[in-house]
Design an enzyme around this catalytic site. Structure first.
Site, short mmCIF file in Angstrom:
data_model
loop_
_atom_site.label_atom_id
_atom_site.label_comp_id
_atom_site.label_asym_id
_atom_site.label_seq_id
_atom_site.Cartn_x
_atom_site.Cartn_y
_atom_site.Cartn_z
CG HIS A 1 39.95 39.95 41.58
ND1 HIS A 1 39.31 39.36 42.58
CD2 HIS A 1 39.32 40.72 40.89
CE1 HIS A 1 37.91 39.50 42.24
NE2 HIS A 1 37.97 40.46 41.34
CD GLU B 1 38.33 35.71 48.67
OE1 GLU B 1 39.48 36.14 48.56
OE2 GLU B 1 37.18 35.72 47.71
CG HIS C 1 39.44 35.16 44.11
ND1 HIS C 1 39.16 36.34 43.34
CD2 HIS C 1 38.96 34.29 43.26
CE1 HIS C 1 38.43 36.02 42.25
NE2 HIS C 1 38.52 34.89 42.21
CD GLU D 1 42.15 38.76 44.60
OE1 GLU D 1 41.79 37.68 44.55
OE2 GLU D 1 41.49 39.86 45.05
O1 LIG Z 1 38.90 40.64 50.00
C1 LIG Z 1 37.96 41.15 49.29
O2 LIG Z 1 37.11 42.25 49.94
C2 LIG Z 1 37.52 40.87 48.11
C3 LIG Z 1 38.08 39.28 47.67
C4 LIG Z 1 37.45 38.73 46.39
O3 LIG Z 1 37.98 39.07 45.44
N1 LIG Z 1 36.38 38.21 46.63
C5 LIG Z 1 35.64 37.75 45.52
C6 LIG Z 1 34.28 36.73 46.02
C7 LIG Z 1 33.39 36.30 44.86
C8 LIG Z 1 32.42 35.54 45.13
O4 LIG Z 1 31.62 36.09 45.68
O5 LIG Z 1 32.28 34.43 44.82
C9 LIG Z 1 35.17 38.68 44.43
O6 LIG Z 1 34.71 39.83 45.26
O7 LIG Z 1 34.88 38.70 43.46
ZN LIG Z 2 39.49 38.16 44.11
#
Ligand SMILES: O=C(O)CCC(=O)N[C@@H](CCC(=O)O)C(=O)O
Ligand SMILES: [Zn+2]
Length: 352
Positions: free
Chosen positions: A65, A228, A164, A68
């Site tokens: 992303h 995260e 991320h 980020e």
């Molecule tokens: O903070 C948020 O709402 C999104 C953060 C983010 O980019 N999270 C990833 C997690 C991926 C996973 O579930 O492995 C995403 O949504 O792509």
């Molecule tokens: Zn992300």
């Protein structure tokens, strides 16, 4: 200076972000024997001076992303030290700054969320898809030249940390998502790493997802995590001090032949994903504000949201919501729902 010359001088990030200059790749070696290959824009492969049956193959990716940026800055510092011979990994390493176009635009993605494009190869109709395809090929190349297992110790050798930052408040400042895989990818060593990195919680996903970490875990049995690491901020404005425990644990992982420390089941909070809510129609809505913090807990029976006449209530034992986003594309995940889980702390971590 060409992109290659700039990377050689330690400027992996600025060379990657210079998307108007033609990309020039290449290979070189330091006197220490550490060798490098700039394989594509934002993809730097590093081989240690010597390779043995214990050598791990570790992917550390950032910027999937584009906005980020904390992890991108962290990777720049790490790569600069490696490129200048000031820090020497003893394992194979693939460093990735994934989506420079989105990073320059200060956006999560350009046309499609790239972290939903790893289920299979994509028809290359936009830049997000082109990069996702290129990254899949790079992961294939990196792991196909590596062993899965150190047969003597039984330790898994493939790792992928996809870094991320969260876009909302979170009850846990740092946490990780462990993607579903039919391979045994949830090792004690991985959980010990999370604890050493001061990561507060880990979510165990129980179904396939189209994410970058899932690709490595599902296709190659890698101990993969989406991590995260704090909150989104502009490039250059991240307080990397907040990520110092992660940075230290990563450096230890890159320089230790083996990990003596074992996870005993304490500190790190483990959640199992109970459900993934998918946005099926444009009427999908949550019954709470869009800014709701990650890990907000709802007692059993609360109305969480609805999609036309389908209503979602929290299950027995209550559920906490993670990554709630009603504005995703149709067919995509609108949130994860999780419950705290008791797990064994044996060689492979399992929900009890
Ligand atoms: O903070 C948020 O709402 C999104 C953060 C983010 O980019 N999270 C990833 C997690 C991926 C996973 O579930 O492995 C995403 O949504 O792509
Ligand atoms: Zn992300």
């Amino acid at each position: 200076m060409s992109s290659l010359e700039r990377v050689k001088a330690g400027e992996f990030l600025s060379a990657t972000l210079d998307i108007d200059s033609e990309f020039v790749g290449g290979e070189w070696k330091l006197q220490s024997g550490v060798s490098f290959q700039l394989r594509a824009r934002g993809v730097l492969s590093i081989e240690p001076a010597t390779v043995s049956a214990q050598t791990k193959s570790i992917i550390v990716s950032s910027g999937v992303h584009g906005d980020e940026t904390g992890p991108i800055e962290l990777l720049q510092h790490l790569s600069e030290e490696i490129l200048k011979g000031q820090f020497e990994p003893v394992h194979r390493l693939l460093l990735i700054i994934a989506h420079p176009t989105a990073t320059l635009a200060h956006t999560r993605f350009i046309t499609e969320n790239m972290n939903r494009l790893f289920a299979s190869r994509n028809e290359p109709i936009n830049i997000d898809r082109e990069i996702a395809n290129m990254l899949q090929q790079e992961v294939d190349f990196f792991y196909q030249n590596s062993d899965t297992l150190d047969v003597e110790s039984g330790h898994l050798l493939r790792w992928h940390l996809d870094l991320h930052s969260a876009i909302r408040d979170s009850a846990h400042y740092t946490f990780a998502v462990s993607p579903h895989s039919t391979y045994p990818t949830r090792s004690n060593a991985l959980f010990a790493f999370l604890e050493q990195a001061d990561v507060e919680a880990v979510l165990l996903s129980r179904t396939d997802s189209p994410t970058f970490s899932w690709y490595s875990a599902a296709k190659y049995g890698a101990q993969a995590l989406t991590m995260e690491l704090g909150r989104v901020a502009r490039l250059g404005e991240n307080d990397l001090e907040l990520l110092s425990a992660f940075d230290a644990a990563l450096r230890l992982l890159l320089t230790s032949q083996d990990q003596a420390y074992r996870w005993q089941g304490d500190k790190l909070i483990v959640y199992k994903v109970t459900r993934t809510l998918t946005k099926e129609t444009d009427d999908f809505q949550f019954n709470f504000p869009a800014s709701q913090a990650n890990f907000t807990f709802f007692e059993q029976g609360c109305l969480l949201g609805q999609d036309q006449d389908k209503k979602y209530f929290s299950l027995e034992g209550g559920e906490a919501v993670v990554f709630p986003n009603p504005n995703v594309a149709l067919g995509q995940r609108a949130c994860l729902l999780v419950q705290q889980a008791a797990v064994s702390s044996e060689e492979q971590i399992e929900v009890i």
